[in-house]
Design a protein around this motif. Structure first.
Motif, short mmCIF file in Angstrom:
data_model
loop_
_atom_site.label_atom_id
_atom_site.label_comp_id
_atom_site.label_asym_id
_atom_site.label_seq_id
_atom_site.Cartn_x
_atom_site.Cartn_y
_atom_site.Cartn_z
N PHE A 173 17.09 -22.84 72.72
CA PHE A 173 18.24 -22.21 72.40
C PHE A 173 18.60 -22.05 71.09
O PHE A 173 18.92 -21.21 70.45
CB PHE A 173 19.53 -23.02 73.06
CG PHE A 173 20.74 -22.49 72.72
CD1 PHE A 173 21.31 -21.45 73.62
CD2 PHE A 173 21.66 -22.85 71.75
CE1 PHE A 173 22.57 -20.92 73.45
CE2 PHE A 173 22.70 -22.25 71.63
CZ PHE A 173 23.35 -21.36 72.16
N THR A 174 18.55 -23.27 70.09
CA THR A 174 18.58 -23.26 68.64
C THR A 174 17.60 -22.55 67.97
O THR A 174 18.07 -21.61 67.32
CB THR A 174 18.56 -24.70 68.13
OG1 THR A 174 19.59 -25.63 69.13
CG2 THR A 174 19.10 -25.11 66.64
N ARG A 175 16.38 -22.36 68.34
CA ARG A 175 15.46 -21.59 67.86
C ARG A 175 15.72 -20.27 67.82
O ARG A 175 15.53 -19.44 66.89
CB ARG A 175 13.90 -22.02 68.20
CG ARG A 175 12.80 -21.36 67.48
CD ARG A 175 11.29 -22.09 68.24
NE ARG A 175 11.34 -22.15 69.37
CZ ARG A 175 11.33 -22.86 70.51
NH1 ARG A 175 11.66 -24.18 69.89
NH2 ARG A 175 11.00 -22.80 71.64
N VAL A 176 15.84 -19.75 69.20
CA VAL A 176 16.20 -18.54 69.23
C VAL A 176 17.30 -17.75 68.61
O VAL A 176 17.36 -16.80 67.97
CB VAL A 176 16.09 -18.09 70.97
CG1 VAL A 176 16.62 -16.66 71.04
CG2 VAL A 176 15.10 -18.50 71.49
N VAL A 204 31.44 -22.01 64.24
CA VAL A 204 30.47 -22.35 63.01
C VAL A 204 29.77 -20.97 62.85
O VAL A 204 29.50 -20.61 61.76
CB VAL A 204 29.48 -23.47 63.89
CG1 VAL A 204 28.12 -23.73 62.69
CG2 VAL A 204 30.20 -24.51 63.99
N VAL A 205 29.39 -20.31 63.88
CA VAL A 205 28.59 -18.94 63.49
C VAL A 205 29.36 -17.84 62.66
O VAL A 205 29.06 -17.40 61.72
CB VAL A 205 28.11 -18.29 64.92
CG1 VAL A 205 27.82 -16.99 64.56
CG2 VAL A 205 26.91 -19.34 65.40
N ILE A 236 20.68 -27.75 58.25
CA ILE A 236 21.84 -28.75 58.36
C ILE A 236 22.80 -27.64 59.37
O ILE A 236 23.24 -28.30 60.41
CB ILE A 236 22.83 -28.41 57.06
CG1 ILE A 236 21.96 -29.10 56.15
CG2 ILE A 236 23.99 -28.98 57.29
CD1 ILE A 236 22.40 -29.26 54.68
N TRP A 237 22.69 -26.47 59.45
CA TRP A 237 23.47 -25.83 60.56
C TRP A 237 22.78 -25.75 61.77
O TRP A 237 23.39 -25.82 63.01
CB TRP A 237 23.91 -24.22 60.03
CG TRP A 237 22.91 -23.29 60.23
CD1 TRP A 237 22.06 -22.44 59.62
CD2 TRP A 237 22.78 -22.65 61.73
NE1 TRP A 237 21.44 -21.67 60.18
CE2 TRP A 237 21.84 -21.73 61.56
CE3 TRP A 237 23.48 -22.72 63.07
CZ2 TRP A 237 21.50 -20.91 62.58
CZ3 TRP A 237 23.02 -21.97 63.79
CH2 TRP A 237 22.07 -21.12 64.04
N VAL A 269 27.03 -28.24 54.69
CA VAL A 269 27.55 -29.65 55.25
C VAL A 269 29.07 -29.16 55.57
O VAL A 269 29.83 -29.89 56.63
CB VAL A 269 27.44 -30.81 54.35
CG1 VAL A 269 28.40 -31.94 54.66
CG2 VAL A 269 25.85 -30.99 54.42
N ALA A 270 29.81 -28.90 54.57
CA ALA A 270 31.41 -28.30 54.73
C ALA A 270 31.60 -27.52 55.86
O ALA A 270 32.57 -27.96 56.75
CB ALA A 270 32.04 -27.98 53.49
N ILE A 271 30.82 -26.64 55.95
CA ILE A 271 31.16 -25.55 56.97
C ILE A 271 30.82 -26.23 58.43
O ILE A 271 31.82 -26.03 59.03
CB ILE A 271 30.25 -24.48 56.95
CG1 ILE A 271 30.30 -23.61 55.41
CG2 ILE A 271 30.30 -23.50 58.14
CD1 ILE A 271 29.12 -22.60 55.03
N THR A 272 29.71 -26.95 58.42
CA THR A 272 29.28 -27.41 60.00
C THR A 272 30.23 -28.63 60.26
O THR A 272 30.43 -28.89 61.42
CB THR A 272 28.10 -27.62 60.00
OG1 THR A 272 27.63 -28.88 59.02
CG2 THR A 272 27.02 -26.33 59.86
N GLY A 273 30.84 -29.40 59.42
CA GLY A 273 31.51 -30.74 59.46
C GLY A 273 32.90 -30.48 59.73
O GLY A 273 33.83 -31.38 59.87
#
Length: 215
Positions: A153-156, A89-90, A126-127, A69-73
């Protein structure tokens, strides 16, 4: 208050020691005695906070979710487009995988039968939710190729990053995980971003982050 603070520190030390042990040996082979040695806590203190090794592992998973949560937020510059934000993010994820024992333990625990359900509700989701939201924004802005669904896109991308993470472990060498994750994102974008966006990116590359934004 001092007693409560000591209890909080003891609990945190046990969780961190458990994460280190789970990340090295997995759940089944993890030794409670080794966790106690690493945390410098007594068995009584451990069982005051956690009723079982499984409850301790779930505490590690919960802590990992808070880390995600901290990373993505983390606040991203408004000057970045959705793909540039996703790139940050990545790279942040790769940095945490390399340095954060809690995140390392979560990745190891969710492949254990006892914790499969965590894959549907845990840190990866979360990410993944953040990646999906950024892909939706990219579609609205017209930089995601027509006909490509944000879910696809997200799945791949998620599959590519997980594969790179597993391969890094299998190779057992000091790999640059940030470079591998960045490579995966670039491959996915080469197939799913619009030619116009790719042409701009090919010309200027990824934005350079200043030191303050990385902290």
């Amino acid at each position: 208050m001092a007693q409560q603070e000591r209890a909080r520190r003891t609990r945190a030390a046990i969780v961190e020691a458990a994460a280190f042990e789970f990340s090295r040996r997995g759940y089944a082979a993890a030794s409670v005695n080794t966790i106690l040695e690493g945390s410098r806590a007594t068995k009584g203190a451990m069982y005051f906070h956690f009723a079982s090794k499984e409850e301790l592992a779930r505490a590690v998973l919960k802590t990992a979710a808070e880390e995600y949560v901290a990373i993505t937020g983390k606040k991203r510059s408004d000057d970045l487009d959705p793909f540039e934000k996703l790139h940050e993010v990545v790279v942040d994820l790769a940095t945490e995988f390399k340095a954060n024992v809690i995140v390392q333990a979560e990745f190891r625990l969710i492949i254990e039968p006892e914790f499969y359900s965590g894959m549907r509700t845990g840190a990866g989701q979360i990410w993944g939710r953040t990646a999906f939201e950024l892909a939706e924004e990219a579609a609205r802005l017209g930089i995601l190729k027509s006909g490509v669904e944000p879910s696809k896109f997200t799945r791949v991308l998620a599959a590519c990053l997980a594969g790179q993470r597993y391969m890094a472990d299998l190779m057992a060498v000091d790999t640059d995980l940030s470079a591998l994750f960045e490579e995966s994102l670039e491959v996915v974008l080469s197939a799913m971003a619009t030619p116009e966006w790719l042409a701009r990116w090919d010309e200027r590359g990824w934005p350079i982050r200043d030191a303050a934004s990385v902290e």
